[in-house]
Design a protein around this motif. Structure first.
Motif, PDB file in Angstrom:
ATOM      1  N   ILE A   1     -35.889 -75.367  12.010  1.00 41.08           N
ATOM      2  CA  ILE A   1     -37.100 -74.620  11.699  1.00 41.08           C
ATOM      3  C   ILE A   1     -37.422 -73.699  12.864  1.00 41.08           C
ATOM      4  N   LEU A   2     -37.685 -72.440  12.549  1.00 42.94           N
ATOM      5  CA  LEU A   2     -38.077 -71.450  13.550  1.00 42.94           C
ATOM      6  C   LEU A   2     -39.584 -71.239  13.451  1.00 42.94           C
ATOM      7  N   TRP A   3     -40.270 -71.518  14.561  1.00 43.19           N
ATOM      8  CA  TRP A   3     -41.735 -71.445  14.579  1.00 43.19           C
ATOM      9  C   TRP A   3     -42.200 -70.219  15.373  1.00 43.19           C
ATOM     10  N   SER A   4     -43.284 -69.614  14.896  1.00 47.09           N
ATOM     11  CA  SER A   4     -43.945 -68.570  15.666  1.00 47.09           C
ATOM     12  C   SER A   4     -44.950 -69.220  16.619  1.00 47.09           C
ATOM     13  N   LYS A   5     -45.574 -68.409  17.470  1.00 51.46           N
ATOM     14  CA  LYS A   5     -46.525 -68.948  18.433  1.00 51.46           C
ATOM     15  C   LYS A   5     -47.740 -69.565  17.757  1.00 51.46           C
TER      16      LYS A   5
ATOM     17  N   LEU B   1     -41.061 -69.411  10.179  1.00 52.66           N
ATOM     18  CA  LEU B   1     -40.533 -68.063   9.972  1.00 52.66           C
ATOM     19  C   LEU B   1     -39.370 -68.030   8.988  1.00 52.66           C
ATOM     20  N   ASN B   2     -38.630 -69.117   8.897  1.00 52.94           N
ATOM     21  CA  ASN B   2     -37.402 -69.100   8.089  1.00 52.94           C
ATOM     22  C   ASN B   2     -37.540 -69.882   6.797  1.00 52.94           C
TER      23      ASN B   2
ATOM     24  N   LEU C   1     -46.446 -80.344   7.342  1.00 51.85           N
ATOM     25  CA  LEU C   1     -45.627 -80.172   8.538  1.00 51.85           C
ATOM     26  C   LEU C   1     -46.299 -79.174   9.478  1.00 51.85           C
ATOM     27  N   LYS C   2     -46.617 -79.619  10.677  1.00 50.86           N
ATOM     28  CA  LYS C   2     -47.294 -78.795  11.664  1.00 50.86           C
ATOM     29  C   LYS C   2     -46.477 -78.747  12.950  1.00 50.86           C
ATOM     30  N   LEU C   3     -46.675 -77.664  13.692  1.00 51.11           N
ATOM     31  CA  LEU C   3     -45.993 -77.517  14.968  1.00 51.11           C
ATOM     32  C   LEU C   3     -46.664 -78.406  16.009  1.00 51.11           C
TER      33      LEU C   3
ATOM     34  N   GLN D   1     -40.566 -62.873  17.937  1.00 52.84           N
ATOM     35  CA  GLN D   1     -41.295 -63.634  16.926  1.00 52.84           C
ATOM     36  C   GLN D   1     -41.112 -65.144  17.093  1.00 52.84           C
ATOM     37  N   ILE D   2     -39.934 -65.559  17.474  1.00 52.36           N
ATOM     38  CA  ILE D   2     -39.601 -66.992  17.560  1.00 52.36           C
ATOM     39  C   ILE D   2     -40.101 -67.554  18.885  1.00 52.36           C
ATOM     40  N   ALA D   3     -40.985 -68.540  18.805  1.00 48.23           N
ATOM     41  CA  ALA D   3     -41.520 -69.190  20.010  1.00 48.23           C
ATOM     42  C   ALA D   3     -40.951 -70.597  20.206  1.00 48.23           C
ATOM     43  N   TYR D   4     -40.699 -71.296  19.110  1.00 47.91           N
ATOM     44  CA  TYR D   4     -40.205 -72.675  19.196  1.00 47.91           C
ATOM     45  C   TYR D   4     -39.150 -72.898  18.119  1.00 47.91           C
ATOM     46  N   VAL D   5     -38.209 -73.804  18.417  1.00 51.97           N
ATOM     47  CA  VAL D   5     -37.183 -74.200  17.457  1.00 51.97           C
ATOM     48  C   VAL D   5     -37.284 -75.717  17.278  1.00 51.97           C
ATOM     49  N   GLU D   6     -37.377 -76.146  16.043  1.00 53.53           N
ATOM     50  CA  GLU D   6     -37.481 -77.596  15.750  1.00 53.53           C
ATOM     51  C   GLU D   6     -36.284 -78.025  14.905  1.00 53.53           C
ATOM     52  N   PHE D   7     -35.678 -79.122  15.309  1.00 57.23           N
ATOM     53  CA  PHE D   7     -34.530 -79.698  14.596  1.00 57.23           C
ATOM     54  C   PHE D   7     -35.008 -80.953  13.879  1.00 57.23           C
TER      55      PHE D   7
END
Length: 435
Positions: free
Chosen positions: A91-95, A100-101, A115-117, A155-161
């Motif tokens: 999952i690609l997260w914005s700030k 995003l994806n 689902l939250k960042l 745009q991408i701030a965080y990546v979650e696996f």
């Protein structure tokens, strides 16, 4: 011991056993659940960590988002039943916490409305429980969130696996449920075992209590008779103050004789009490069995000859023995004195000493009256006398054989009775020869 006290003690033992079983089962259950939970997620967490360390996977997802590779966008459509189709996902997260994806995955992530960042636990494996959009169920995940530091895509701030653990979690829950049911059933069974154990634990207490009661009753009975005689004789002397000592000599002599008997009885009781409380310490020395037995038997042989009896000593043991000389001497005095008391003119008393394996085997036999098997089992009980009337005539209290057994046990030996054919009895003693 009254029934109320006995019942309270048994309930106390029952509750103690029940609590002990409960603690054991609870501890075992917690340990097993902990071990299963730790090990069953170990492989999943390791694969998640490995996936998070592969930069090419992140790049592929970014390319999918930017549309640079059309082949990557051809992902399977979502299941119309609404069930979860994926096992792992990036999952690609914005700030601001927006996915995003989501569109590039044909809306598969849209099922996860909650689902939250989470920025608080970066670079660590975390467990997530997320409800589906339809509300029909929830999804279990293990995830790692990393901060994206590549400046090529602002745009991408965080990546979650994410790795889906629904099946694993369900397996753990099934195991926990089965374990709890099994533990509960086992605990119920343990209640019956606890009840039985409480009764079992009371047996030695009751046995010791009955033994103590018998001891007090028998000791009181044995003490009462000589004390009564002494009291009567002393009262008789005071009732005749004008009588001389010579005139009251018989009463005084009888009182003195009963006093001596009381002294012997109290000494025997003290000997038994010390032995049972382990306050006796043996003075072990090496003794020549030939010289020791010859000196010990000689005076008894003379007594036997005067009573027209035969005393035979047979000793084939030539080595030294490690014993408490005084205690073993007392043991022989008790057994030989017992043999002389209960034999008549013409009977034979034999003492046999030899080696039997690693033991010093001693047998004191006499051709006097035989003893019933039931009576033989009680011979070493305190105050037991097979023939009460005859024992009173010989002055016995029924403590000698109990003391003899105690002496043998102090030497880590064994003593028992055997039938002598055609008539008589054998006292067989085995004392270890090893130090």
């Amino acid at each position: 011991m009254n029934n109320t006290l006995l019942k309270k003690q048994r309930i106390r033992y029952f509750l103690m056993n029940m609590l002990a079983f409960a603690i054991i089962f609870l501890t075992l259950g917690i340990v097993m659940i902990r071990l299963v939970t730790t090990n069953i997620y170990k492989e999943t967490d390791q694969s998640l960590i490995n996936m998070s360390e592969k930069d090419d996977l992140i790049q592929q997802e970014i390319d999918r988002l930017s549309g640079k590779d059309n082949n990557l966008t051809q992902t399977p459509p979502p299941d119309p039943t609404g069930e979860n189709l994926f096992n792992s996902q990036i999952i690609l997260w914005s700030k601001d916490g927006t996915i995003l994806n989501n569109d590039e995955n044909n809306g598969r992530l849209a099922q996860l409305t909650q689902l939250k960042l989470d920025k608080s636990n970066l670079n660590t494996v975390n467990s997530l429980e997320v409800s589906s959009e339809s509300g029909s169920g929830s999804f279990s995940f293990h995830s790692i969130t990393k901060k994206y530091t590549n400046s090529d895509n602002n745009q991408i701030a965080y990546v979650e696996f994410l790795v889906n653990t629904n099946q694993v979690t369900q397996t753990v829950k099934t195991f926990q449920t089965g374990l709890i049911i099994a533990m509960f059933i086992s605990w119920i069974i343990s209640l019956f075992i606890s009840y039985y154990l409480s009764a079992l634990m009371m047996r030695p207490i009751m046995k010791a209590w009955r033994k103590q009661q018998d001891f007090v009753e028998n000791a009181s009975h044995e003490l009462r008779t000589p004390l009564t005689i002494i009291q009567n004789k002393l009262q008789s002397v005071f009732q005749h103050p004008d009588q001389t000592i010579l005139n009251e000599a018989e009463s005084i002599a009888l009182a003195l004789n009963e006093t001596r008997r009381l002294s012997i009885l109290t000494n025997d009781l003290l000997t038994l009490a010390r032995g049972e409380t382990n306050t006796y310490s043996l003075d072990l020395i090496e003794v020549n069995s030939q010289e020791f037995l010859n000196q010990l038997v000689t005076p008894f042989r003379e007594i036997a000859e005067k009573e027209q009896k035969t005393l035979i000593l047979t000793n084939t043991l030539s080595q030294l023995v490690m014993i408490d000389k005084e205690k073993i001497h007392q043991l022989f005095v008790i057994l030989l004195d017992n043999a002389l008391k209960y034999t008549t003119s013409g009977d034979t008393i034999s003492v046999t000493s030899k080696r039997s394996g690693n033991d010093w085997l001693l047998e004191i036999a006499n051709t006097g009256p035989s003893i019933d098997k039931s009576a033989q089992q009680k011979l070493f009980d305190r105050f037991y006398r097979e023939d009460t009337s005859r024992s009173k005539q010989t002055g016995g209290y029924g403590l000698g054989l109990a003391i003899a057994q105690q002496i043998v046990h102090l030497h880590h030996g064994k003593i028992k009775t055997l039938d002598l054919q055609p008539q008589g009895i054998i006292f067989q003693i085995k004392i270890p020869l090893t130090k």
